[in-house]
Motif scaffolding. Structure first.
Motif, PDB file in Angstrom:
ATOM      1  N   GLU A 100       0.817  -1.221   0.000  1.00 34.14           N
ATOM      2  CA  GLU A 100       0.000   0.000   0.000  1.00 34.14           C
ATOM      3  C   GLU A 100       0.845   1.262   0.000  1.00 34.14           C
ATOM      4  OE1 GLU A 100      -1.873  -1.666   3.089  1.00 34.14           O
ATOM      5  OE2 GLU A 100      -3.758  -2.144   2.049  1.00 34.14           O
ATOM      6  N   LEU A 101       2.010   1.216   0.602  1.00 30.21           N
ATOM      7  CA  LEU A 101       2.816   2.424   0.708  1.00 30.21           C
ATOM      8  C   LEU A 101       4.173   2.252   0.011  1.00 30.21           C
ATOM      9  CD1 LEU A 101       2.080   3.342   4.451  1.00 30.21           C
ATOM     10  CD2 LEU A 101       1.048   4.341   2.403  1.00 30.21           C
ATOM     11  N   PRO A 102       4.220   2.426  -1.303  1.00 29.33           N
ATOM     12  CA  PRO A 102       5.491   2.326  -2.018  1.00 29.33           C
ATOM     13  C   PRO A 102       6.350   3.560  -1.765  1.00 29.33           C
ATOM     14  CG  PRO A 102       3.786   3.035  -3.522  1.00 29.33           C
ATOM     15  CD  PRO A 102       3.114   2.790  -2.194  1.00 29.33           C
ATOM     16  N   ILE A 103       7.651   3.431  -1.954  1.00 33.63           N
ATOM     17  CA  ILE A 103       8.541   4.565  -1.671  1.00 33.63           C
ATOM     18  C   ILE A 103       8.281   5.757  -2.583  1.00 33.63           C
ATOM     19  CG2 ILE A 103      10.453   3.634  -3.080  1.00 33.63           C
ATOM     20  CD1 ILE A 103      12.334   4.781  -0.853  1.00 33.63           C
ATOM     21  N   GLY A 104       7.901   5.514  -3.849  1.00 26.77           N
ATOM     22  CA  GLY A 104       7.636   6.628  -4.767  1.00 26.77           C
ATOM     23  C   GLY A 104       6.271   6.520  -5.414  1.00 26.77           C
ATOM     24  N   ARG A 105       5.593   7.668  -5.569  1.00 27.01           N
ATOM     25  CA  ARG A 105       4.277   7.690  -6.231  1.00 27.01           C
ATOM     26  C   ARG A 105       4.109   8.964  -7.042  1.00 27.01           C
ATOM     27  NH1 ARG A 105      -0.284   6.552  -1.820  1.00 27.01           N
ATOM     28  NH2 ARG A 105       0.989   8.069  -0.710  1.00 27.01           N
ATOM     29  N   HIS A 106       3.128   8.922  -7.950  1.00 27.44           N
ATOM     30  CA  HIS A 106       2.719  10.099  -8.725  1.00 27.44           C
ATOM     31  C   HIS A 106       3.865  10.739  -9.499  1.00 27.44           C
ATOM     32  CE1 HIS A 106      -0.778   9.563  -6.306  1.00 27.44           C
ATOM     33  NE2 HIS A 106      -0.215  10.008  -5.194  1.00 27.44           N
ATOM     34  N   GLY A 107       4.681   9.944 -10.164  1.00 27.07           N
ATOM     35  CA  GLY A 107       5.782  10.504 -10.950  1.00 27.07           C
ATOM     36  C   GLY A 107       5.450  10.571 -12.434  1.00 27.07           C
TER      37      GLY A 107
END
Ligand code: ADP
Ligand code: ZN
Ligand code: MG
Length: 486
Positions: A100-107
């Motif tokens: 649920e909580l990846p290190i990077g998002r919305h790139g």
């Protein structure tokens, strides 16, 4: 099919990280081809009972670098999760991953298309996990190598923004280049350190809703990615045209038959029963750490290409070729820093230097060629000390010996002859030796000047300064006319 259907594609890319040790233990990361099987293993990566994982700090930093380069927001609060499934390449019975909580998002990542336009591809997530072991299937049974088990792995997932095989290929190529620029992955697809899986569907043009997707596995090259994607788009169009329905499944790519085949339908898909990894504390990444990582990012390929075009006036083809490999780009930048002229340097590197390197099977990092030495060679040509033909020979010699061009030219007596007195003597000798052409010249056949210049060039084995020879020969021949006329 493209007139009726629109392709919708999203890519999942798995990249092993070039850390020294594994994701959760101290085992070395070894070359999967060269190292003997099961020689870089320990109780942790073999999944022995009671073992405890510890997070590899450098792997987290590499993940952050990638996420930042892909313009992601970095998650401060990171949780690792257990992804449960049973398969012999996974000794623990679960893979530690991020869910649920990846290190990077919305790139996002911009890709250049062949028509000269740029397209922005959304990056949904970048997350950390561990690689599995490697299975080799034989007639007698299957072999497993756990050297790869626990190697840090990054998964990079796009939004379904890709619309063709060409775009898929452009995106994957850019990702590979970016990972190599960041020094986190070698990009050796044939070694399996970079694995690409496209999710592919089509929808009737004008329709908003996505069609049913398939996921394509076992792609080991960019060509397989483009061809496999195109095959799949045509296959799905034929299914829909025939009144059928695409079924959600995992398909493989058959590299010799060049077609996709069904591997596993969605109904057979496992339920991974994700839950938070109880053996690892949450990983907190504070903003200062993110700042440090951001500050250490190199200039990325897109920025280099843009700078080469806009600041240096290079063509898109030249800019792309020079920025392709970070070592070459930095070598080029160093040469510019040493006073080189961009356009002419680009020519030297892309034509002469690349040809010499290719002939020898070498890269720029293998040869003792200092950027400033090429700039010196360039200026020796500009100043007329040597001509282009000689310069090419000198460059080859520079690659071999690492000596600077001036030394090579002096040692080999290769310098262009620009000494006026010496050239006058040679011109006079040629005139004396050729009374016939002289008479014709004086009789009005002035085009013979070029012939005399040619003789002088021959006499000096091409080393005379042609412009100077031309000027001297004309002067001396005209002086003969004056003498003959008096
Ligand atoms: P999963 O974990 O089941 O593979 P994800 O949500 O992670 O599912 O999506 C995987 C990839 O599939 C992403 O790149 C996403 O953009 C892409 N994708 C999702 N829906 C579609 C679709 N209908 N057609 C093509 N690609 C899709
Ligand atoms: Zn280990
Ligand atoms: Mg998937």
């Amino acid at each position: 099919m493209l007139d009726r259907y629109e392709p919708v594609i999203g890519l999942e890319i798995h990249a092993e990280l070039l850390t020294h040790s594994k994701m959760f233990c101290g085992c070395r990361v070894v070359d999967s081809v060269e190292a003997a099987p099961n020689t870089a293993v320990c109780p942790v990566c073999l999944g022995m009972p009671g073992m405890l994982p510890v997070i590899n700090r450098r792997a987290v930093e590499f993940a952050m670098r990638v996420a930042l380069a892909l313009n992601c927001e970095i998650q401060n609060h990171n949780i690792f999760a257990r992804k449960n499934y049973f398969y012999p390449d996974l000794p623990k019975g679960y893979q530690i991953s991020q869910y649920e909580l990846p290190i990077g998002r919305h790139g996002w990542l911009d890709i250049a298309l062949s028509d000269g336009t740029t397209k922005r591809i959304g990056i949904r997530r970048v997350h950390m996990e561990e690689d599995t072991g490697k299975l080799t299937h034989r007639d007698e049974g299957s072999l497993v190598d756990y050297n790869r088990s626990g190697v840090p792995l990054l998964e990079i997932v796009t939004e379904p923004d890709i619309r063709s095989g060409e775009e898929a290929r452009a995106y994957a190529t850019r990702i590979r280049q970016t990972l190599r620029y960041l020094g986190v992955n070698s990009g050796d697809m044939e070694k399996g350190v970079l694995r690409i899986e496209p999710n592919i569907s089509i929808r009737p043009r004008g329709s908003e809703a996505f069609g049913t997707r398939i996921e394509l596995k076992n792609l080991n090259s960019f060509r397989a990615l483009a061809d496999g994607t195109d095959f799949e788009l045509d296959r799905q169009a034929a299914v829909l045209d025939g009144g059928g329905k695409v079924i959600q499944e995992t398909r493989g790519w058959h590299d010799t038959r060049r077609e996709t085949f069904s591997q596993r339908a969605k109904e057979e898909a496992e339920d991974y029963r994700y839950f938070a990894e109880p053996d690892l504390p949450p990983l907190f990444i504070d903003p200062a750490w993110i700042q440090t990582m951001r500050a250490t990012l190199p200039e990325l390929p897109q920025a280099k290409e843009a700078r080469y075009r806009i600041d240096f006036g290079l063509s898109p083809v030249e800019a792309t070729a020079l920025a392709d490999d970070r070592a070459v780009a930095e070598w080029f930048d160093a040469a510019i820093g040493a006073g080189g002229k961009p356009k002419s340097l680009a020519n030297w590197i892309l034509n002469d230097l690349f040809r010499l390197l290719n002939e020898r099977g070498l890269t720029i990092s293998d040869v003792p060629l200092a950027p400033a030495a090429l700039v010196e060679l360039q200026s020796l040509v500009d100043r007329g000390t040597i001509n282009l033909t000689t310069a090419r020979e000198v460059l080859a010699e520079m690659l071999e010996s690492g000596r600077d061009p001036t030394t090579i030219i002096e040692a080999g007596g290769l310098g262009q002859i620009s000494d006026e007195a010496a050239l006058i003597a040679i011109v006079d000798q040629v005139i004396t030796d050729n009374p016939g052409p002289l008479t014709n010249y004086l009789g009005g056949k002035e085009s013979l000047l070029g012939w005399f210049v040619g003789q002088v060039m021959r006499a000096t084995r091409g080393q005379a300064n042609p412009a100077l020879v031309n000027e001297i020969a004309r002067r001396r021949l005209e002086e003969k006319r004056d003498t003959a006329g008096s």
